[in-house]
Design an enzyme around this catalytic site. Structure first.
Site, short mmCIF file in Angstrom:
data_model
loop_
_atom_site.label_atom_id
_atom_site.label_comp_id
_atom_site.label_asym_id
_atom_site.label_seq_id
_atom_site.Cartn_x
_atom_site.Cartn_y
_atom_site.Cartn_z
N SER A 103 0.90 -1.18 0.10
CA SER A 103 0.06 0.00 0.03
C SER A 103 0.79 1.32 0.00
CB SER A 103 -1.12 -0.02 1.18
OG SER A 103 -2.04 0.76 1.09
N ASP A 244 -2.43 5.88 -3.54
CA ASP A 244 -1.28 5.43 -2.76
C ASP A 244 -0.80 4.33 -3.59
OD1 ASP A 244 -3.56 3.85 -2.66
OD2 ASP A 244 -3.18 3.15 -0.56
N ASP A 246 -1.16 1.14 -4.05
CA ASP A 246 -1.83 0.14 -4.77
C ASP A 246 -3.14 0.67 -5.27
OD1 ASP A 246 -2.86 0.49 -2.20
OD2 ASP A 246 -3.46 -1.59 -2.21
N ASP A 248 -5.97 1.79 -3.86
CA ASP A 248 -7.17 1.87 -3.21
C ASP A 248 -7.35 2.74 -2.27
OD1 ASP A 248 -5.36 1.27 -1.02
OD2 ASP A 248 -6.40 -0.53 -0.25
#
Length: 453
Positions: A103, A244, A246, A248
């Site tokens: 993340s 961020d 990733d 999400d």
């Protein structure tokens, strides 16, 4: 939290034991053991995607090989945002999805996020069962309980599937003439978010879109939105969007370069839905970390705020239980259940853009409708996560802070689920009250914990 799972999957340094071959092998075999026990199927399918960290190549390669050796059909989606993995599960009729990502953490870390057959994050109870299966595999490296005919590993265009899914929602307006600065953190959303925004007609200026395997989240993205704010002003853009690593999560910056607090973001989505009578149960779901000012704004508009424990998974399961459609974390994890059953930074940003287009108003004017309480969040790196509730001297001093705040504010003290950190949150009606309370609280913590400055 379990032995390995934190609030959002498994996460740690790439050179730690959890990313060594023995644990990753046991992890993969444990997943197969768990799925055979719970799915009732002998033919298991698993989708894997990853972010741009260089370490992800080895991790995905090892997991895929071990899973295939256990008879699993593995679908390798390559570099994609984490929510794309959730979508890929349905597209491939898979039993489970794995997102290899840490993340917002630096490239020196990595992680493993799991999704079930419905594209949702596993519950704590399900993670406990998975941990038990992993433990069995760790204890018996010769275990033959998962030995089957060899499965397969095949590449799929998960990126295309994800882009088509978002466009296919047909919710989002033409963005022609709207200049937007997009910061994708040198991460997994570099291609997908830009592609979708351009298809919708936006004039796009990109930042943090040159990943090299080691620069993910490095002074860019949702953890560093100040640079995005300056760029928005320089380019005369209407707003900025930051993800961020990733993809999400999302942070937005208005046309003046001001970073929008996550609770303001949630408030805008909820207030517009309340106005349109489109907020299910007139309720917004948030975590304990959200600002009390958000509650006041929603209640004033005729809505209700429900609070949960920390983590977007906690938010999601509260939404399921209550039949709610909108929820999220102040960190930027936003779940719009009518679109997707997990946090998606792109979809959340598009929802705000939709509101701006429908209302013909600016982000800065919308943000003024949610007046947040002054607050301070302090993160202290600690050597050991001691149980503060069992330390009388700390409890006495924190109770004094609670009494001092009364109904004018609140405090929240919790350990991070993914890092060796203690987070202290104080919010109140005035800055002076916040600062006074935080000083007492932080001193109380430092007297009983070894803090690494």
């Amino acid at each position: 939290m379990g032995q390995w799972f934190g609030t959002d999957g498994i996460r740690g340094a790439v050179d730690s034991a959890i990313f060594g071959d023995p644990f990753l092998t046991a992890f993969a075999r444990g997943l197969v053991r768990y799925l055979h026990l719970t799915s009732g199927s002998d033919s298991i399918r698993i989708v894997i995607g990853r972010d741009t960290r260089a370490s992800g190549t080895r991790i995905v390669g090892l997991l895929s090989e071990v899973l295939a050796s256990c008879g699993v059909e593995v679908f390798d989606g390559g570099i994609v945002p984490t929510p794309a993995v959730a979508i890929g599960i349905n597209e491939c009729a898979a039993h489970l999805g794995i997102a290899v990502t840490a993340s917002h953490n630096p490239a020196s870390d990595n992680g493993l996020k799991l999704f079930n057959a419905d594209g949702c994050k596993f519950s704590v109870e399900e993670e406990t069962m998975i941990e038990e299966a992993i433990a069995v595999e760790l204890c018996d490296e010769r275990s033959d309980g998962n030995e089957h005919r060899r499965g397969s590993i095949q590449s799929i265009d998960l990126l295309h599937q994800y882009i088509q899914y978002v466009i296919g929602l047909k919710r989002y307006p033409n963005l022609k003439g709207m200049r937007i600065v997009l910061d994708t953190a040198n991460g997994a959303a570099c291609v997908s978010s830009a592609n979708v925004l351009k298809q919708l007609g936006a004039e796009l200026i990109q930042v943090g879109h040159h990943p090299d395997g080691s620069n993910i989240n490095e002074l860019v993205g949702s953890e560093h939105p100040e640079k995005l704010g300056r760029r928005v002003v320089e380019e005369g853009a209407v707003l900025g969007i930051a993800h961020d690593g990733d993809g999400d999560r999302v942070v937005m910056v208005d046309g003046t370069g001001k970073v929008l607090p996550g609770d303001t973001f949630l408030g805008i989505l909820a207030l517009h839905r309340l106005k349109e009578k489109a907020l299910s149960m007139n309720t917004l779901v948030v975590t304990q970390m959200s600002n009390l000012g958000l509650d006041r704004a929603i209640e004033k508009a005729g809505g209700t705020v429900v609070r949960t424990g920390i983590g977007d998974r906690e938010v999601f399961y509260a939404m399921i239980e209550g039949g709610y459609e909108l929820g999220g974390e102040s960190s930027g994890h936003i779940i719009v259940r009518s679109c997707l059953s997990t946090g998606d930074g792109l979809i959340a940003a598009l929802e705000v853009l939709r509101i701006l287009c429908l209302s013909k108003d600016t982000l800065q004017r919308w943000s003024k409708r949610i007046k947040l309480f002054p607050s301070r969040l302090v993160s202290l790196k600690v050597k050991e996560k001691k149980d503060l509730e069992s330390i009388a001297s700390y409890q006495e001093r924190s109770a004094a802070v609670v009494k001092q705040l009364g109904t004018r504010g609140r405090l929240l003290v919790r350990y991070s689920g993914t890092e060796p950190k203690l987070r202290l949150l104080v919010e109140a009606e005035t800055v002076q009250l916040v600062d006074t309370a935080m000083t007492v609280l932080e001193n109380a913590v430092r007297d009983v914990l070894e803090v690494i400055d």
